[in-house]
Scaffold this motif. Structure first.
Motif, PDB file in Angstrom:
ATOM      1  N   CYS A 110      -3.094   2.902  -7.004  1.00 35.62           N
ATOM      2  CA  CYS A 110      -1.696   3.087  -6.607  1.00 35.62           C
ATOM      3  C   CYS A 110      -0.993   1.742  -6.657  1.00 35.62           C
ATOM      4  CB  CYS A 110      -1.605   3.706  -5.211  1.00 35.62           C
ATOM      5  SG  CYS A 110       0.082   4.143  -4.742  1.00 35.62           S
ATOM      6  N   THR A 111      -0.017   1.627  -7.549  1.00 34.70           N
ATOM      7  CA  THR A 111       0.637   0.350  -7.803  1.00 34.70           C
ATOM      8  C   THR A 111       2.021   0.285  -7.165  1.00 34.70           C
ATOM      9  OG1 THR A 111       1.171  -1.248  -9.545  1.00 34.70           O
ATOM     10  CG2 THR A 111       1.667   1.070 -10.007  1.00 34.70           C
ATOM     11  N   LEU A 112       2.570  -0.929  -7.129  1.00 29.19           N
ATOM     12  CA  LEU A 112       3.883  -1.199  -6.539  1.00 29.19           C
ATOM     13  C   LEU A 112       3.892  -0.897  -5.040  1.00 29.19           C
ATOM     14  CD1 LEU A 112       6.191   0.135  -9.414  1.00 29.19           C
ATOM     15  CD2 LEU A 112       5.700  -2.255  -8.835  1.00 29.19           C
ATOM     16  N   ILE A 113       2.859  -1.412  -4.365  1.00 34.97           N
ATOM     17  CA  ILE A 113       2.767  -1.314  -2.908  1.00 34.97           C
ATOM     18  C   ILE A 113       3.435  -2.542  -2.286  1.00 34.97           C
ATOM     19  CG2 ILE A 113       1.169  -1.369  -0.946  1.00 34.97           C
ATOM     20  CD1 ILE A 113       0.996   1.289  -2.249  1.00 34.97           C
ATOM     21  N   GLY A 117       2.837   0.992   5.305  1.00 37.20           N
ATOM     22  CA  GLY A 117       3.033   2.440   5.311  1.00 37.20           C
ATOM     23  C   GLY A 117       2.724   3.061   3.963  1.00 37.20           C
ATOM     24  N   GLN A 118       3.168   2.408   2.894  1.00 32.57           N
ATOM     25  CA  GLN A 118       2.858   2.904   1.551  1.00 32.57           C
ATOM     26  C   GLN A 118       1.350   2.887   1.313  1.00 32.57           C
ATOM     27  OE1 GLN A 118       5.256   0.125  -0.726  1.00 32.57           O
ATOM     28  NE2 GLN A 118       6.835   1.680  -1.091  1.00 32.57           N
ATOM     29  N   ALA A 119       0.700   1.824   1.731  1.00 37.25           N
ATOM     30  CA  ALA A 119      -0.754   1.714   1.546  1.00 37.25           C
ATOM     31  C   ALA A 119      -1.496   2.791   2.345  1.00 37.25           C
ATOM     32  CB  ALA A 119      -1.232   0.324   1.982  1.00 37.25           C
ATOM     33  N   LEU A 120      -0.988   3.119   3.515  1.00 41.04           N
ATOM     34  CA  LEU A 120      -1.607   4.157   4.337  1.00 41.04           C
ATOM     35  C   LEU A 120      -1.488   5.524   3.666  1.00 41.04           C
ATOM     36  CD1 LEU A 120      -3.023   4.899   6.964  1.00 41.04           C
ATOM     37  CD2 LEU A 120      -0.777   4.994   8.071  1.00 41.04           C
ATOM     38  N   LEU A 121      -0.312   5.818   3.121  1.00 40.15           N
ATOM     39  CA  LEU A 121      -0.122   7.083   2.411  1.00 40.15           C
ATOM     40  C   LEU A 121      -1.066   7.191   1.219  1.00 40.15           C
ATOM     41  CD1 LEU A 121       3.778   7.474   2.331  1.00 40.15           C
ATOM     42  CD2 LEU A 121       2.155   8.965   3.509  1.00 40.15           C
ATOM     43  N   ALA A 122      -1.170   6.109   0.441  1.00 42.89           N
ATOM     44  CA  ALA A 122      -2.033   6.124  -0.745  1.00 42.89           C
ATOM     45  C   ALA A 122      -3.489   6.363  -0.357  1.00 42.89           C
ATOM     46  CB  ALA A 122      -1.894   4.811  -1.506  1.00 42.89           C
ATOM     47  N   ALA A 123      -3.936   5.728   0.719  1.00 42.84           N
ATOM     48  CA  ALA A 123      -5.315   5.914   1.169  1.00 42.84           C
ATOM     49  C   ALA A 123      -5.547   7.345   1.649  1.00 42.84           C
ATOM     50  CB  ALA A 123      -5.637   4.916   2.276  1.00 42.84           C
ATOM     51  N   LYS A 124      -4.581   7.890   2.378  1.00 43.45           N
ATOM     52  CA  LYS A 124      -4.692   9.269   2.848  1.00 43.45           C
ATOM     53  C   LYS A 124      -4.814  10.249   1.686  1.00 43.45           C
ATOM     54  CE  LYS A 124      -3.879  10.987   6.467  1.00 43.45           C
ATOM     55  NZ  LYS A 124      -4.814  11.624   7.440  1.00 43.45           N
ATOM     56  N   ALA A 125      -4.109   9.936   0.583  1.00 46.14           N
ATOM     57  CA  ALA A 125      -4.141  10.812  -0.597  1.00 46.14           C
ATOM     58  C   ALA A 125      -5.421  10.637  -1.406  1.00 46.14           C
ATOM     59  CB  ALA A 125      -2.921  10.557  -1.474  1.00 46.14           C
ATOM     60  N   SER A 128      -8.252   5.258  -5.118  1.00 47.12           N
ATOM     61  CA  SER A 128      -9.418   4.383  -5.204  1.00 47.12           C
ATOM     62  C   SER A 128      -9.045   2.941  -4.868  1.00 47.12           C
ATOM     63  CB  SER A 128     -10.022   4.443  -6.612  1.00 47.12           C
ATOM     64  OG  SER A 128     -10.298   5.769  -6.997  1.00 47.12           O
ATOM     65  N   TYR A 129      -7.868   2.539  -5.331  1.00 44.61           N
ATOM     66  CA  TYR A 129      -7.342   1.196  -5.088  1.00 44.61           C
ATOM     67  C   TYR A 129      -5.873   1.287  -4.706  1.00 44.61           C
ATOM     68  CZ  TYR A 129     -11.386  -0.199  -7.979  1.00 44.61           C
ATOM     69  OH  TYR A 129     -12.648  -0.364  -8.501  1.00 44.61           O
ATOM     70  N   VAL A 130      -5.409   0.324  -3.917  1.00 45.48           N
ATOM     71  CA  VAL A 130      -3.975   0.097  -3.744  1.00 45.48           C
ATOM     72  C   VAL A 130      -3.672  -1.323  -4.185  1.00 45.48           C
ATOM     73  CG1 VAL A 130      -3.619   1.766  -1.893  1.00 45.48           C
ATOM     74  CG2 VAL A 130      -4.218  -0.604  -1.308  1.00 45.48           C
ATOM     75  N   SER A 131      -2.517  -1.500  -4.828  1.00 43.23           N
ATOM     76  CA  SER A 131      -2.146  -2.811  -5.365  1.00 43.23           C
ATOM     77  C   SER A 131      -0.899  -3.349  -4.673  1.00 43.23           C
ATOM     78  CB  SER A 131      -1.901  -2.714  -6.873  1.00 43.23           C
ATOM     79  OG  SER A 131      -3.098  -2.451  -7.564  1.00 43.23           O
ATOM     80  N   PRO A 132      -1.069  -4.106  -3.574  1.00 41.86           N
ATOM     81  CA  PRO A 132       0.073  -4.787  -2.960  1.00 41.86           C
ATOM     82  C   PRO A 132       0.459  -5.995  -3.803  1.00 41.86           C
ATOM     83  CG  PRO A 132      -1.804  -4.574  -1.442  1.00 41.86           C
ATOM     84  CD  PRO A 132      -2.302  -4.316  -2.812  1.00 41.86           C
ATOM     85  N   PHE A 133       1.762  -6.160  -4.057  1.00 35.89           N
ATOM     86  CA  PHE A 133       2.256  -7.221  -4.933  1.00 35.89           C
ATOM     87  C   PHE A 133       2.689  -8.420  -4.084  1.00 35.89           C
ATOM     88  CE2 PHE A 133       3.211  -5.392  -9.324  1.00 35.89           C
ATOM     89  CZ  PHE A 133       2.272  -4.390  -9.197  1.00 35.89           C
ATOM     90  N   ILE A 134       1.757  -9.329  -3.847  1.00 35.74           N
ATOM     91  CA  ILE A 134       2.045 -10.396  -2.894  1.00 35.74           C
ATOM     92  C   ILE A 134       3.037 -11.422  -3.435  1.00 35.74           C
ATOM     93  CG2 ILE A 134      -0.125 -10.086  -1.675  1.00 35.74           C
ATOM     94  CD1 ILE A 134      -1.282 -12.453  -3.089  1.00 35.74           C
ATOM     95  N   GLY A 135       2.935 -11.756  -4.714  1.00 37.73           N
ATOM     96  CA  GLY A 135       3.851 -12.741  -5.284  1.00 37.73           C
ATOM     97  C   GLY A 135       5.293 -12.271  -5.269  1.00 37.73           C
ATOM     98  N   LEU A 165      -6.538  -4.105  -3.592  1.00 44.89           N
ATOM     99  CA  LEU A 165      -6.500  -4.859  -4.840  1.00 44.89           C
ATOM    100  C   LEU A 165      -5.251  -5.742  -4.822  1.00 44.89           C
ATOM    101  CD1 LEU A 165      -7.022  -3.214  -8.374  1.00 44.89           C
ATOM    102  CD2 LEU A 165      -5.629  -5.239  -7.993  1.00 44.89           C
ATOM    103  N   ALA A 166      -5.416  -6.992  -4.478  1.00 37.32           N
ATOM    104  CA  ALA A 166      -4.284  -7.908  -4.391  1.00 37.32           C
ATOM    105  C   ALA A 166      -3.736  -8.189  -5.788  1.00 37.32           C
ATOM    106  CB  ALA A 166      -4.700  -9.203  -3.719  1.00 37.32           C
ATOM    107  N   ALA A 167      -2.454  -7.897  -5.969  1.00 38.75           N
ATOM    108  CA  ALA A 167      -1.812  -8.064  -7.279  1.00 38.75           C
ATOM    109  C   ALA A 167      -0.660  -9.064  -7.172  1.00 38.75           C
ATOM    110  CB  ALA A 167      -1.303  -6.713  -7.785  1.00 38.75           C
ATOM    111  N   SER A 168      -0.078  -9.404  -8.318  1.00 41.15           N
ATOM    112  CA  SER A 168       0.979 -10.408  -8.380  1.00 41.15           C
ATOM    113  C   SER A 168       0.495 -11.715  -7.747  1.00 41.15           C
ATOM    114  CB  SER A 168       2.253  -9.903  -7.683  1.00 41.15           C
ATOM    115  OG  SER A 168       3.351 -10.766  -7.901  1.00 41.15           O
TER     116      SER A 168
END
Length: 218
Positions: A110-113, A117-125, A128-135, A165-168
């Motif tokens: 799940c990208t563009l986290i 709250g978005q990460a929680l929804l993705a995990a509930k669904a 396999s991975y969530v991609s928070p865009f830290i940069g 999955l830390a992205a950006s």
């Protein structure tokens, strides 16, 4: 921590794989376009070429933003190779699609986290991975690393299998900080990974060792 490389460049992927530390690849339409990959058939073939290089975990992104379209595209991508992880955007229909793929045994990223709250929804669904865009969060004066830490804590609280999955990721210090706060995976340009090799004292020490060896054997 797993290291993914964020690119569609086959030469970079091969070089990262040969280094012996590569666990996967993430791609997106922008990265495909950067490599001049155009046309649906060529994009699918390029994904297959990436899969042929690495051992596992190739995130391939859907273009559709509606549920039916994402299901259709995701199924097509998943058929390319067992290494494919279908990359789904964090939108309402995307969450529904993640649940569908989870039930079908198809891995998702799940990208563009940008929020816990978005990460929680993705995990509930069942992502396999969530991609928070830290940069990108840092770019708008929000603390991207704090978001990673928050998501890790929430997932630990409830035993979610979804991996963070830390992205950006922009630089090597970002990578180290993600490792410190418990991100499962980091995806970044290859130069961020090779940046971990560098330290002036290593260079100085090696230079001294070689000089001493030359003196002792001259």
């Amino acid at each position: 921590m797993q290291f993914f490389i964020d690119t569609a460049n086959l030469n970079e992927i091969r070089e990262a794989y040969d280094l012996g530390v590569l666990d996967g690849v993430t791609t997106n339409p922008s990265l495909m376009a950067k490599e001049g990959i155009k046309g649906h058939a060529n994009v699918l073939a390029h994904y297959k070429a990436i899969c042929d290089i690495v051992d596992d975990n190739v995130s391939a992104e859907v273009i559709a933003t509606d549920y039916e379209g994402m299901i259709k595209e995701g199924k097509e991508l998943a058929k390319i190779d067992d290494k494919i992880v279908v990359k789904i955007p964090m939108i309402k229909d995307g969450v529904k699609a993640i649940k569908y793929f989870s039930n079908e045994g198809i891995r998702t990223n799940c990208t563009l986290i940008f929020s816990a709250g978005q990460a929680l929804l993705a995990a509930k669904a069942g992502a396999s991975y969530v991609s928070p865009f830290i940069g990108r969060l840092d770019d708008i004066s929000h603390d991207g690393l704090s978001l990673i830490e928050q998501i890790v804590q929430i997932y630990d609280n409830y035993g979610f299998d979804t991996e963070v999955l830390a992205a950006s990721v922009r630089h090597s210090m970002h990578l180290i900080q993600c490792a410190e706060i418990g991100a499962d995976v980091v995806t970044c340009p290859f130069k961020v990974i090779t940046g971990l090799l560098n330290h002036p004292l290593t260079d100085k020490g090696l230079e001294q060792f070689l000089a001493d060896h030359k003196k002792a054997n001259s």
